[in-house]
Enzyme design. Structure first.
Site, PDB file in Angstrom:
ATOM      1  CD  GLU A 162      -2.779   1.349   2.402  1.00  0.00           C
ATOM      2  OE1 GLU A 162      -3.649   2.240   2.419  1.00  0.00           O
ATOM      3  OE2 GLU A 162      -2.597   0.556   3.347  1.00  0.00           O
ATOM      4  CE  LYS A 205      -6.565  -0.024   1.611  1.00  0.00           C
ATOM      5  NZ  LYS A 205      -7.047  -0.433   2.948  1.00  0.00           N
TER       6      LYS A 205
END
Length: 296
Positions: free
Chosen positions: A175, A212
């Site tokens: 992420e 992500k």
């Protein structure tokens, strides 16, 4: 690695619920839920309150495997029980793959980015995650400016940690968040995509990851990542967008599914009856699922 969970996150329609607020973000999460700092005393009571909130969410009939494929947990949530089962086992019994937030927060801003803080205890955390039947992990960095050196450092660090996680037989969610309020967000996303592609192309034959990412400024900007053979799935964080705006932006991106936190639980309140609570949660789940699956 749990093959059933891998099949769920790779092939099933749905989205990932992010229930991993921790540390300094916990009081904010509780306050949004209607639990103020006057309602608890000390850290232990605070984490008891947040576990009660997460238990109410996870046990709700609205939190279902027909629409939710995974849930990201805070470390204390992993070590606590729901209805007599460790949280990961409870989720697995519902048909939802459990993930664990493993980063220790963000370092100070440098070169327009915030790297992850050092995490010397990661191997021990991964060992305990396996003991608790966790499927995968998530770790977050933040990009504030289109600084090539800084973004390269973020992506390299993320993939280095991801390889450590893969070696523990867990699925990493990488992420590198681009701050939605940053200037030149589009330029940061251009650099980020290229750096991620460089790292993906250097993975070995047996290595796959999840990503992500912030919803991109330009629709379908990350389609090349979504289609990459080394990527199991790409999910999007809401990044502070209100639910309706996040869903509208998400819906414009083919193959991108949600991993929302605040946008998922923003209308929930401790004072709601179970009927009202479940209704509000189901409404949010329906909208996020629809934006994840039914594209414009």
């Amino acid at each position: 690695m749990n093959k059933k969970h891998l099949d769920i996150v790779k092939n099933r329609d749905g989205f990932i619920a992010a229930l991993d607020q921790s540390g300094g973000s916990t009081p904010k999460a509780l306050a949004a839920y209607g639990v103020t700092e006057d309602d608890y005393s000390g850290e232990k009571e605070m984490f008891d309150k947040v576990h009660q909130m997460r238990t109410r969410i996870i046990t709700s009939p609205a939190f279902n495997s027909e629409q939710i494929i995974g849930a990201i947990l805070f470390e204390q949530t992993m070590d606590r029980e729901i209805e007599g089962k460790y949280t990961g086992d409870y989720l697995a019994d519902k048909g939802i793959a459990p993930f664990l937030k493993v980063d220790k927060g963000l370092a100070d801003k440098e070169n327009g980015v915030q790297l992850m803080k050092p995490n010397p205890e990661l191997d021990d955390t991964l060992r305990r995650a396996n003991e608790r039947h966790i499927f995968g992990t998530k770790m977050r960095s933040v990009i504030h400016e289109p600084n090539k050196e800084g973004i390269k450092a973020v992506v390299e660090q993320q993939f280095d940690v991801a390889k450590q996680i893969l070696a523990a037989d867990l699925m990493p969610i990488i992420e590198p968040e681009v701050d939605i309020h940053s200037a030149d967000k589009e330029k940061s996303e251009e650099i980020l995509k290229q750096e991620i592609l460089n790292q993906l192309n250097n993975l070995s034959d047996d290595q796959e990851v999840m990503l992500k990412l912030s919803i991109p400024t330009n629709a379908n900007h990350y389609k090349e990542l979504i289609d990459h053979p080394k990527v199991v799935r790409v999910v999007a964080l809401s990044g502070g967008y209100p639910l309706h705006e996040a869903n509208e932006k998400l819906q414009q991106n083919t193959g991108l599914t949600a991993s929302f936190s605040r946008a998922l639980v923003g209308d929930l309140n401790v004072k709601q009856s179970d009927e009202e609570f479940n209704k509000k949660l189901q409404e949010a789940v329906d909208m996020i699922y629809d934006a994840s699956v039914n594209k414009k």
